[in-house]
Design an enzyme around this catalytic site. Structure first.
Site, PDB file in Angstrom:
ATOM      1  N   LYS A 121       0.809  -1.119   0.142  1.00 15.81           N
ATOM      2  CA  LYS A 121      -0.194  -0.036  -0.044  1.00 15.81           C
ATOM      3  C   LYS A 121       0.864   1.271  -0.164  1.00 15.81           C
ATOM      4  O   LYS A 121       0.749   2.138  -0.771  1.00 15.81           O
ATOM      5  CB  LYS A 121      -0.988  -0.090   1.256  1.00 15.81           C
ATOM      6  N   THR A 122       1.756   1.365   0.920  1.00 15.34           N
ATOM      7  CA  THR A 122       2.544   2.678   1.044  1.00 15.34           C
ATOM      8  C   THR A 122       3.205   2.756  -0.238  1.00 15.34           C
ATOM      9  O   THR A 122       3.420   4.153  -0.620  1.00 15.34           O
ATOM     10  CB  THR A 122       3.527   2.433   2.334  1.00 15.34           C
ATOM     11  N   GLU A 165      -3.685   5.847   1.386  1.00 17.74           N
ATOM     12  CA  GLU A 165      -3.413   4.614   1.994  1.00 17.74           C
ATOM     13  C   GLU A 165      -4.727   4.159   2.668  1.00 17.74           C
ATOM     14  O   GLU A 165      -5.055   4.783   3.664  1.00 17.74           O
ATOM     15  CB  GLU A 165      -2.187   4.330   2.625  1.00 17.74           C
TER      16      GLU A 165
END
Length: 464
Positions: A121-122, A165
Site C-alpha cells: 500500500k505505502t 493509503e
C-alpha cells in the site's frame, strides 16, 4: 473541488499524533488552516515537523493536554479507552473520531484513489503521489511512510485528486468512497481483527462496494485472493474492473521485468501497445506496484505514456528497501516487511541485487498474533538469505501470548535449511553483524518494529 476544513476538524486533538497515519491527517489539516494539537508518547522528527506547521504537540499523555475548545479528538485503533485524554474528552463532551473518519472527511468533494492490500500500500500510494505531482496535478496525499524525495507522508495540494493509503487491518478502509480503488492482494493477516479468510473477503467486498458509481477497481490478476475477490464483485453493475499482472488475461499485462541492480525496467501491454518505463526500486513486487499505480492513473483519464515517464521519478519510501549507507564495502538496506509474502518479495529482490554476494538479514518479528499464525512461513522465507539474525518479537500494541516466541520462526527456518542465529539483546546486533559481514555483502534489516534503528548502528560498527 472541496478543500475546506470540516467544522468538526477546525480544532482537532490527535492522540498519538506522531504515528504514520495520524500525523498525515494532522499535517493536511494544519496546511488547510486548522488549529491542530495532539500528544505522542515520545519526541520525534515527526513531532517537530508538525510544530513547524503550527501544531501544538505535547509529549506524554495527560488529561490537561486536551484544550477546552477542542472540536474533536482523533484516535486510531491503537488508542485504548483508558487513555486519560479520551477520558477527558468524555468529561468535556468532545466527540471522539476514528482516524479513518477524519481522513474520509478530508477527501470530500475530491477524486479519491484509495490503495488497499495486505502489503504494498505505502509504495503504491507513494508512486502515485510522486507521479501525479511530477505531472503538475498537485494532488493531496496521505501515506503510511515518508517519501524519499519530499520527505513527508502527507500534503494538502490544490488539485482535485486525493491519494490515500486505505488500511484494511481494522476495517477502517470501509469508510472511504473512492473514484478508484486499488486492491494489490488479499491475504490472511491482521489476526487480532479477522478470524478467517471469509471475514477478510467480506471486508474487502464492503470496501469495493463503496467505490462511487461509475468508478474503477484496479486489482491484481495473479494473486489468488485478489482473483477470488474479483470473482465476487464482478456483478456490481456500477463498477468498472481493471486487472493488472502477468496473467495473459490481465487488462494491463506485465510483459517483462528486467532487473537493473537496485532498479527495474518494466514493460507492460496496455490497449494492445507496449510501454516501457523504469522503477527505481528492485524486484517484481515493486514493479507490480508501479503497474497498479499506472492503471489507476489511466482510470482517472491521465495519458499512460505521461504517467509511465512520471513514475520513473519515484525514488522510494523510507523503510521500503531503503539504502541506509555503505561501510567497508558492505551495503545496509532497511525493509518494513513483516508478513511472509512481503518478506519473500523483498528477499527475492535483494537476492537478485546481491548477485554473487552474500545476503545477511536481521529480522524482528512483529506482533505475537502474527507470529503465532505465520511464524512457520516467516522462517521459510528466511531460507532465501545466506544467514539471518532473528530478534525477539516486537509486541507493538499486543500483550504476550503463552508459548509464542521467535523460536517458532527460528525452528521453521532451520527446518527449511536456513542458517539462523537467535539474538535476544538488540544492542549486540551491530557486533554480531560486524563479525559476519565481508566486503560486497548486503545487510538487510527487516521488520515493522524498531529494528530500523539498527541500520546506522551497524554502519558505525562496520566503519570502526
Amino acid at each position: 473541488m472541496a478543500s475546506a476544513i470540516p467544522t468538526a476538524m477546525e480544532r482537532p486533538h490527535f492522540i498519538g499524533i506522531g504515528g504514520a497515519g495520524m500525523s498525515g491527517i494532522a499535517k493536511i489539516l494544519a496546511q488547510r488552516g486548522a488549529k491542530v494539537a495532539g500528544s505522542d508518547a515520545k519526541e520525534s522528527a515527526t513531532a517537530q515537523a508538525l510544530r513547524a506547521l503550527g501544531a501544538t504537540v505535547h509529549i506524554g499523555h495527560a488529561a490537561d493536554h486536551l484544550a477546552d475548545d477542542a472540536t474533536c479528538v482523533v484516535v486510531s485503533s491503537a488508542i485504548r479507552a483508558d487513555n486519560p485524554e479520551v477520558a477527558r474528552a468524555a468529561e468535556l463532551s468532545v466527540p471522539v473520531v476514528h482516524r479513518s473518519d477524519a481522513l474520509a472527511s478530508l477527501m470530500g468533494g475530491l477524486r479519491a484513489i484509495a490503495v488497499a492490500g495486505t502489503h504494498g500500500k505505502t509504495t503504491t500510494t507513494s508512486m502515485l503521489a510522486v507521479a501525479l505531482t511530477e505531472l503538475g496535478l498537485d494532488p493531496s496525499y496521505a501515506i503510511g511512510g515518508d517519501l524519499e524525495g519530499p520527505g513527508t507522508n502527507a500534503r494538502h495540494g490544490e488539485g482535485d485528486i486525493f491519494v490515500a493509503e486505505a488500511d484494511e487491518s481494522d476495517r477502517s478502509f470501509q469508510k472511504y468512497d473512492p473514484e478508484v480503488a486499488i486492491v494489490l492482494n488479499v491475504e490472511l493477516d491482521h489476526h487480532a481483527n479477522y478470524a478467517s479468510m471469509d471475514e477478510i473477503y467480506d471486508s474487502f467486498e464492503t470496501f469495493v462496494g463503496k467505490v462511487v458509481p461509475g468508478g474503477t477497481l484496479v486489482i491484481a490478476a495473479d494473486q489468488p485472493g485478489a482473483v477470488e475477490l474479483t470473482r465476487r464483485v464482478r456483478d456490481l453493475s456500477s463498477l468498472k474492473v481493471v486487472t493488472y499482472g502477468e496473467s495473459q488475461t490481465a487488462d494491463v499485462r506485465v510483459h517483462k521485468v528486467t532487473p537493473r541492480g537496485l532498479t527495474s525496467e518494466v514493460t507492460v501491454v496496455l490497449n494492445g501497445k507496449y510501454l516501457t518505463f523504469t522503477v527505481s526500486v528492485p524486484g517484481r513486487h515493486y514493479a507490480h506496484n508501479a503497474v497498479a499505480a499506472l492503471a489507476a492513473g489511466v482510470a482517472l483519464g491521465i495519458p499512460a505514456h505521461n504517467l509511465a515517464s512520471a513514475l520513473g521519478k519515484y525514488t522510494g519510501v523510507k523503510r521500503r528497501l531503503q539504502l541506509k549507507g555503505e561501510a567497508k564495502g558492505v551495503q545496509v538496506i532497511d525493509s518494513y516487511a513483516h508478513h511472509p509474502t512481503e518478506m519473500t518479495a523483498d528477499l527475492e529482490a535483494m537476492r537478485g541485487a546481491a548477485s554473487d554476494s552474500r545476503l545477511l538479514v536481521v529480522f524482528q518479528p512483529h506482533l505475537f498474533s502474527r507470529t503465532q499464525e505465520l511464524g512457520k512461513e516467516m522462517g521459510q522465507a528466511l531460507a532465501l538469505a545466506d544467514s539471518s539474525v532473528v530478534l525477539d518479537i516486537y509486541p507493538a500494541r499486543e500483550d504476550p501470548l503463552p508459548g509464542v516466541t521467535s523460536a517458532l520462526i527460528i525452528d521453521a527456518a532451520k527446518t527449511a535449511g536456513a542458517q539462523v542465529t537467535a539474538v535476544h539483546d538488540k544492542d549486540t546486533v551491530p557486533d554480531v553483524i560486524a563479525g559476519m559481514a565481508a566486503p560486497g555483502d548486503l545487510v538487510l534489516t527487516m521488520g515493522a518494529g524498531d529494528v530500523t534503528d539498527l541500520g546506522p548502528a551497524i554502519l558505525a560498527r562496520l566503519s570502526n
